[in-house]
Scaffold this active site. Structure first.
Site, PDB file in Angstrom:
ATOM      1  N   HIS A 215       0.795  -1.210   0.000  1.00  0.00           N
ATOM      2  CA  HIS A 215       0.000   0.000   0.000  1.00  0.00           C
ATOM      3  C   HIS A 215       0.833   1.268   0.000  1.00  0.00           C
ATOM      4  O   HIS A 215       0.562   2.186  -0.752  1.00  0.00           O
ATOM      5  CB  HIS A 215      -1.068   0.046   1.085  1.00  0.00           C
ATOM      6  N   TYR A 219       1.805   5.583  -2.153  1.00  0.00           N
ATOM      7  CA  TYR A 219       2.120   6.945  -1.724  1.00  0.00           C
ATOM      8  C   TYR A 219       3.494   7.365  -2.203  1.00  0.00           C
ATOM      9  O   TYR A 219       3.760   8.553  -2.379  1.00  0.00           O
ATOM     10  CB  TYR A 219       1.939   7.067  -0.208  1.00  0.00           C
ATOM     11  N   HIS A 366      -9.705   0.795  -9.971  1.00  0.00           N
ATOM     12  CA  HIS A 366      -9.371   1.785  -8.938  1.00  0.00           C
ATOM     13  C   HIS A 366      -7.921   2.235  -9.040  1.00  0.00           C
ATOM     14  O   HIS A 366      -7.632   3.419  -9.099  1.00  0.00           O
ATOM     15  CB  HIS A 366      -9.656   1.195  -7.558  1.00  0.00           C
ATOM     16  N   PHE A 367      -6.988   1.284  -9.089  1.00  0.00           N
ATOM     17  CA  PHE A 367      -5.602   1.758  -9.042  1.00  0.00           C
ATOM     18  C   PHE A 367      -5.127   2.306 -10.376  1.00  0.00           C
ATOM     19  O   PHE A 367      -4.202   3.105 -10.415  1.00  0.00           O
ATOM     20  CB  PHE A 367      -4.642   0.744  -8.399  1.00  0.00           C
ATOM     21  N   HIS A 368      -5.788   1.921 -11.455  1.00  0.00           N
ATOM     22  CA  HIS A 368      -5.447   2.595 -12.707  1.00  0.00           C
ATOM     23  C   HIS A 368      -5.914   4.048 -12.681  1.00  0.00           C
ATOM     24  O   HIS A 368      -5.229   4.940 -13.195  1.00  0.00           O
ATOM     25  CB  HIS A 368      -6.041   1.860 -13.913  1.00  0.00           C
ATOM     26  N   ARG A 429     -10.468 -10.832 -11.522  1.00  0.00           N
ATOM     27  CA  ARG A 429      -9.299 -10.205 -12.145  1.00  0.00           C
ATOM     28  C   ARG A 429      -8.424 -11.235 -12.832  1.00  0.00           C
ATOM     29  O   ARG A 429      -8.454 -12.405 -12.524  1.00  0.00           O
ATOM     30  CB  ARG A 429      -8.427  -9.564 -11.068  1.00  0.00           C
ATOM     31  N   ARG A 430      -7.557 -10.723 -13.703  1.00  0.00           N
ATOM     32  CA  ARG A 430      -6.374 -11.443 -14.166  1.00  0.00           C
ATOM     33  C   ARG A 430      -6.695 -12.777 -14.810  1.00  0.00           C
ATOM     34  O   ARG A 430      -6.107 -13.795 -14.500  1.00  0.00           O
ATOM     35  CB  ARG A 430      -5.437 -11.651 -12.989  1.00  0.00           C
TER      36      ARG A 430
END
Lengths: 541, 263, 189
Positions: A215, A219, A366-368, A429-430
Site C-alpha cells: 500500500h 504513496y 481503482h488503481f489505474h 481479475r487477471r
C-alpha cells in the site's frame, strides 16, 4: 541551477521509454481479453504480459521518475551540486541491469507469477533477483537524498529546509522503509526456494510482508505528483502557495499513515486476525486526511492565482484561471480523477463494502484511475515543466500538450469507469479470457469493450507525450530563467523542528509499523504449519 | 529542538494523538466488534483478543464426523521433494533392472507399440504417483496390480527414475497450439475446463501430472472416459474428473486425436 | 475560502491559519464519521473482516481429516445448519457445483491444496481468499433460491481463466431431497 542534467534526463528518459512499451502491453491485454478478440490460444502469453506490464509500471517507471525528480529537486531546491554523483549513476545502472534480468525470463515464460509474486508459486530466480536489484538501486537514491539534505543542513544551520526537498526526502524515506517488506519477502521467503536452498515457503507470511510494501508504494508513486501540486503548479500559474506549513504537515502525515495500513489488502485473507484488519482499516481512513488537506491548500493557492489575475466573485474566479497553461489543466484533470479514485478508495477501505468488490475488476479500475490517472498525469506535467530546464530548448506545441493531457484524462475515464462497473458485476481479475456468452456476463463484455477503447485513447496520448518530449530535443535553444519552486504566501522564516526535519515522523512511522505489523509477522513466523511446498511455474514438473 | 521533548507541543500532539488512535482502534478491533460475534471463540475478553489477533485455533465447533470414502482413493502425498529422498544404492540403474518386467507391454525402452502408455521420458513424479496408486488399488488395473503388489517403495522410486531418464519422443503435431483443437488450446472456462497445457506441459506442468503427447489414442480415450464416468478416481480431490465430466464426446475425441497425433 | 493576498502579512497569516485549521478539523470529523459508520455496521450486522485463523497441511488434505473427497460439499449438521467444505486446487474447486438451501445458516470451510486461490459468489458479498496452509471459515445465509457463478478471483497459474464453479441455492425442502444417507450433498454431475 541544475548541475547534473544528464543524470536526471537519463532517469526520466528510461522511465518514459519503458512506460511507452508497457502501455502497449496494457492495451494489448485489454484487447485480447475483450469480446473483440477470440480466446487467446496460449493463455500464458497474457500472464507474461501482465507480469511485465505490472513490473514496469509498478516498480520501474514510478521509481525512476521519483529518482530523476528527486535529483532535480536536490540540486534546484538546495542550490548545491548533487553529492554522490557516481553513486547515483551506479544506482541507475543497477536498475537497468535489474530490469533486464527481470524481464527476460518473464518474456521466456519462466516467471508467469505476476508482479505481485504470489508465492507459493515460484518462477525462475532471475526475475526476483532483477526486482531486488531495482529496489537496491533505488535505495542508493534514498540514501543520497538523505545525505544531500544533511550536507545542506550542516551548511545552513537553522535555515528552513525548502519545502520541495522536505517532501522529496519524505518520499525517499517512505520508499526506503516500505520497500523493506517486499525485500524481506524476496530475500527470505521466495529466493531461498527459487534457488533451491529451501523446500517450503510460508505463503501467509509472504503475503503479509508484501502488504507492507503494497500500500505505501502507492504513496511513493504519489509523492512526485504531490510535490508538483505544491511546488510547481502555483508558481507556473502565477500564484502563491497558500500555506507552507500545512504542506509539510501533509507530507509528514503521509509518512506516518501510509505504512501501517497495508493489511487492508488482506481483508479477505485467512492468515491475519480480524482485529488487525480493523486496526488497519481505521488507519487507512486516516491516510485520507493529508489528501483532503492537500485539496484545500491547492485549491486556495489556485484561487490566489485567479484573484491576482483579476478573478472576482465567490466562484467567478475560476474563469480567471490560466486554463491555457498545461500545469493548470493537468492539475484540474488530476483532481477530478483523484476525487473519483479517492471515493473508490474509501469503499475499498471499509471492509464491509470491500467484500463486494475485493479482488474484482473494480480494484484494477481503482488503481489505474488513481495511479495511471491522477498521478501519472502529473508526471507528464512535471516533465513539461522541467524539460526546457534540462535540455535548454523550448517546449513548443502547447496545442499538442493540451491534446495530450485531455486525451489522457478522457482515456482514463473511459478506461476505468466501465472497469469499476465490471467489478461490481463480480468479474474476477487477471484472467486471459472470459466467456461473455455465459448467462449474466454480457454486460461485462460491454464494459471491457469500452475499457479497450479507453486504453486505445491512452496509447495515443502516450505517443503524443513522447512526441512532445522528443521534438523538444531538436527545438530552438532557449535560455530558460533559473528554475524556481512556488513561493508561499507567507514564506517561513524559521520553522518548528518538527516541520524542518523528518525525525519525529520517521519515528512514528517505524513505531506504527511495529505495533500494526509486529505481531502478525512474528506470529506467522512462529507458525510452522504455515509453511507449504512451492509450486514451480514455467515447466518444472 | 526546543525544550524537553515531553513539553514540546509537536511531539506531544503527534505521538499522543497517534497513540490514542491506536488504543481506540485496538479496542474496536479486539474487543468491541468481536463482542457482536456469536462464535464461542470470541466470547470473553482473553478469547476475543486471541481470536482477533489471529492465534491459530480450531473454528469448526460442533460438526458431524468426516465421511470416509467407500472406495479406495489415492493417498499419495506429492510435494516437490517427495522424490528427493536419497535412494539407498538404487536409482536409474536399479530401476532399469526392475523394468525388465515392464518391457512386455511398455516396450523395450519404454516406448509403447500397443495400447499401453509410453513411459520413456515421462515425469518421474507422475510415474511414481500412478505406481503407488496401482499398488494401493486407488487406480484399478487387473494387469498392473499383481505386477506392483510386491514392490517396495524404493523399487517404485527407482522405476520412476529409470523411465524418466529415457529419451522422450515428441510428435511434432503437438508443438503448435495454433492448430490444436479449441478444447485443448483454450478449454471452456464456464464448464471449468482449463487449457490442457496448463497442467500437462506445453504451458506449464503440474506436479504429479503426466505429459500426454504422444500416447496411444485408445489409452487416452479410455482414461479420459473413465475420469468422465467416475470409474477412475485416483486423481487427487477430483482434479481431473472435474474437467472430464464436463467434456462432450466430440471434445474427448478431438483432444485424444490431438495428443495421440492421429489427426 | 481564501482571500486575495492581504495587505498586512501578519494579520493575513493568522486568518489563513484559522481557516486552515477549521478545514483540517472538518476533514478529521469527516473521516471520523466514516469510521463510525464502519463500526456501527460492524456491531449492528455483526460483520467483522472474515478471519478465523486456522492452519492445515495442504499436502495431505485428500488423505485424512475433514477435507477428504468424500466429505466435501454441503454437510447437514444436527442443528439444521449447513457446513460447506471446498478444496481449491489448480484449476478447479471441489465440489465443482455447490448446492445450499436458502434461508438456512451456512458455514463455509475452504482451503487450498496448492497455491493461493480466491473465491467470490456473484450477486452476493461472499468473497474470500483461499490460501494453502490455512482454512477460511465464514458464515452466511442465502435468502433467495437462484444460480450464481463462483470464479477463482486470484491468479493461480496459467489455467486460472478456466477456474469457475457454480453455486445453486435451492428451497430447503428441495435441498433435503438431495441429501443422501451420508448427509452430504453437491450438484456435481
Amino acid at each position: 541551477m541544475i548541475y547534473n542534467k544528464r543524470l536526471i534526463l537519463a532517469h526520466f528518459w528510461l522511465a518514459f521509454a519503458l512506460f511507452g512499451v508497457a502501455i502497449l502491453l496494457g492495451e494489448w491485454q485489454m484487447f485480447i481479453r475483450s469480446p473483440l478478440h477470440g480466446w487467446l490460444r496460449n493463455a500464458d502469453l497474457y500472464y507474461r504480459s501482465v507480469t511485465a506490464h505490472g513490473t514496469v509500471m509498478g516498480y520501474v517507471f514510478p521509481t525512476l521518475v521519483a529518482m530523476g525528480f528527486g535529483y532535480f529537486i536536490s540540486e534546484a531546491a538546495l542550490g548545491q551540486p548533487l553529492v554522490g554523483r557516481r553513486w547515483a549513476w551506479a544506482g541507475y545502472y543497477m536498475i537497468i541491469i535489474g530490469s533486464v534480468a527481470a524481464v527476460v525470463p518473464v518474456a521466456m515464460g519462466l516467471d508467469s507469477v505476476l508482479y505481485t509474486f504470489y508465492p507459493p508459486m515460484i518462477g525462475n530466480a532471475f526475475y526476483y533477483i532483477g526486482v531486488v536489484l531495482v529496489v537496491v538501486g533505488s535505495w542508493v537514491w534514498v540514501a543520497l537524498m538523505g545525505i544531500n539534505l544533511y550536507v545542506w543542513k550542516r551548511a545552513h544551520p537553522g535555515a528552513p529546509v525548502p519545502l520541495a526537498m522536505f517532501a522529496n526526502v519524505a518520499g525517499a524515506y517512505l520508499w526506503g522503509w516500505t520497500a523493506v517488506g517486499a525485500a524481506l519477502e524476496l530475500l527470505f521467503q521466495i529466493l531461498p526456494v527459487a534457488l533451491g536452498f529451501a523446500t517450503t515457503i510460508n505463503a501467509g507470511l509472504s503475503r503479509v510482508l508484501f502488504s507492507w510494501t503494497l500500500h505505501a508504494i502507492v504513496y511513493f508513486w504519489l509523492m512526485p505528483a504531490y510535490i508538483a501540486f505544491y511546488t510547481i503548479v502555483p508558481r507556473a500559474i502565477g500564484g502563491r502557495l497558500y500555506s507552507d506549513s500545512m504542506a509539510r504537515i501533509s507530507f509528514a502525515l503521509f509518512l506516518v499513515f501510509a505504512m501501517p495500513i497495508g493489511i487492508h489488502h488482506l481483508f479477505a485473507d485467512p492468515e491475519v486476525g480480524a482485529g488487525f484488519k480493523v486496526v488497519h482499516s481505521i488507519f487507512t481512513a486516516m491516510v485520507a486526511v493529508p489528501t483532503l488537506l492537500t485539496v484545500f491548500t491547492i485549491c486556495a493557492s489556485v484561487e490566489i492565482a485567479a484573484r491576482l489575475r483579476g478573478g472576482k466573485g465567490l466562484f467567478g474566479w475560476v474563469k480567471a484561471l490560466p486554463w491555457a497553461n498545461p500545469q493548470m489543466l493537468a492539475l484540474a484533470l488530476s483532481f477530478v480523477m483523484l476525487g473519483f479514485g479517492g471515493a473508490g478508495g474509501l469503499i475499498n477501505m471499509s471492509y464491509q463494502l470491500d467484500s463486494t468488490i475485493h479482488n474484482t475488476q473494480w480494484v484494477t479500475g481503482h488503481f489505474h484511475l488513481i495511479f495511471g490517472g491522477a498521478i501519472v498525469i502529473m508526471y507528464f506535467a512535471l516533465a513539461y515543466d522541467l524539460w526546457p530546464h534540462l535540455t535548454g530548448r523550448a517546449l513548443l506545441n502547447l496545442r499538442l500538450v493540451h491534446w495530450q493531457l485531455w486525451l489522457w484524462f478522457i482515456g482514463m475515464i473511459v478506461l476505468t469507469f466501465p472497469w469499476h462497473y465490471a467489478g461490481l458485476l463480480g468479474m474476477p481479475r487477471r484472467m486471459a479470457f472470459y466467456d461473455y456468452t455465459a448467462p449474466g456476463m454480457f454486460a461485462e463484455g460491454v464494459s471491457v469493450v469500452m475499457s479497450t477503447i479507453g486504453g486505445a485513447i491512452l496509447v495515443v496520448s502516450a505517443a503524443l507525450f513522447l512526441t512532445v518530449l522528443i521534438r523538444n530535443h531538436s527545438a530552438a535553444r532557449v535560455d530558460p530563467e533559473p528554475f524556481t519552486f512556488s513561493r508561499a504566501v507567507h514564506e517561513p522564516v524559521s520553522l518548528p523542528w518538527a516541520l524542518n526535519g523528518l525525525g519525529l515522523w520517521l519515528g512514528l512511522m517505524i513505531a506504527l509499523t511495529i505495533t500494526n505489523y509486529g505481531y502478525p509477522i512474528v506470529q506467522l513466523m512462529m507458525t510452522p504449519e504455515g509453511r507449504v511446498p512451492p509450486v514451480f511455474v514455467g515447466g518444472k514438473p | 529542538m526546543s525544550g524537553p521533548l515531553l513539553r514540546n507541543r509537536w511531539f506531544v500532539g503527534s505521538v499522543g494523538g497517534t497513540f490514542l488512535l491506536l488504543v481506540f482502534s485496538v479496542f474496536v478491533g479486539f474487543v468491541w466488534l468481536p463482542s457482536a460475534q456469536d462464535d464461542s471463540l470470541f466470547k470473553g475478553l482473553l478469547n476475543s483478543i486471541c481470536s482477533a489477533a489471529g492465534v491459530p485455533r480450531s473454528w469448526l465447533g460442533e460438526a458431524s464426523a468426516p465421511v470416509t470414502s467407500p472406495v479406495k482413493v489415492s493417498e499419495v502425498v506429492m510435494t516437490p521433494t517427495t522424490l528427493d529422498e536419497p535412494s539407498s544404492g538404487g536409482g536409474v540403474g536399479r530401476g532399469a533392472t526392475l523394468a525388465l518386467r515392464c518391457t512386455m507391454c511398455h516396450g523395450l525402452r519404454g516406448v509403447s507399440t500397443s495400447q499401453t502408455p509410453t513411459l520413456a521420458g515421462q515425469y518421474a513424479s507422475s510415474l511414481y504417483k500412478e505406481l503407488r496408486d496401482f499398488q494401493s488399488g486407488a487406480r484399478a488395473s487387473a494387469v498392473m496390480a499383481p505386477l506392483v503388489a510386491e514392490l517396495h517403495d524404493q523399487d517404485l522410486r527407482d522405476l520412476s527414475a529409470y523411465y524418466a531418464s529415457l529419451p522422450r519422443q515428441q510428435s511434432p503435431a503437438t508443438q503448435d497450439l495454433q492448430s490444436a483443437p479449441d478444447i485443448v488450446a483454450t478449454g471452456a472456462p464456464m464448464r471449468n475446463i482449463p487449457p490442457c497445457g496448463s497442467c500437462h506441459g506445453r504451458l506449464t506442468a503440474k506436479l504429479g501430472v503426466p505429459w500426454l503427447d504422444p500416447q496411444p489414442r485408445d489409452y487416452l480415450k479410455t482414461q479420459l472416459e473413465a475420469f468422465a464416468h467416475g470409474t477412475r478416481r485416483n486423481d487427487t480431490s477430483a482434479q481431473m474428473r472435474n474437467i472430464a465430466r464436463n467434456m462432450t464426446t466430440e471434445e474427448i475425441d478431438a483432444s485424444v486425436d490431438y495428443y495421440s497425433g492421429t489427426r | 475560502m481564501a482571500r486575495a493576498v492581504p495587505a498586512d502579512p501578519h494579520d493575513g497569516e493568522a486568518v489563513a491559519k484559522r481557516i486552515e485549521n477549521r478545514w483540517a478539523l472538518t476533514m478529521v470529523g469527516l473521516v471520523a464519521l466514516l469510521v463510525a459508520m464502519v463500526i456501527f455496521t460492524g456491531l449492528h450486522w455483526a460483520t467483522m473482516p472474515p478471519s478465523r485463523v486456522e492452519t492445515i497441511n495442504p499436502s495431505t488434505l485428500h488423505v485424512s481429516g475433514e477435507f477428504v473427497e468424500s466429505n466435501l460439499g454441503s454437510a447437514v449438521e444436527t442443528d439444521g445448519s449447513v457446513t460447506v467444505r471446498i478444496v481449491g486446487q489448480q484449476y478447479s474447486f471441489t465440489p465443482q457445483c455447490i448446492v445450499v438451501p436458502s434461508r438456512t445458516p451456512v458455514t463455509f470451510r475452504v482451503t487450498s491444496a496448492d497455491v493461493i486461490h480466491g473465491m467470490l459468489i456473484t450477486g452476493t458479498n461472499i468473497n474470500s481468499m483461499v490460501s494453502p496452509g490455512y482454512i477460511s471459515t465464514f458464515k452466511t445465509r442465502f435468502e433467495k433460491p437462484g444460480d450464481h457463478l463462483m470464479p477463482c478471483h486470484e491468479f493461480c497459474g496459467t489455467g486460472h481463466e478456466g477456474m469457475w464453479a457454480n453455486v445453486k441455492v435451492v428451497e430447503p425442502d428441495a435441498f433435503a431431497r438431495l441429501v443422501g444417507p451420508t448427509r452430504r450433498a453437491s450438484c456435481d454431475l
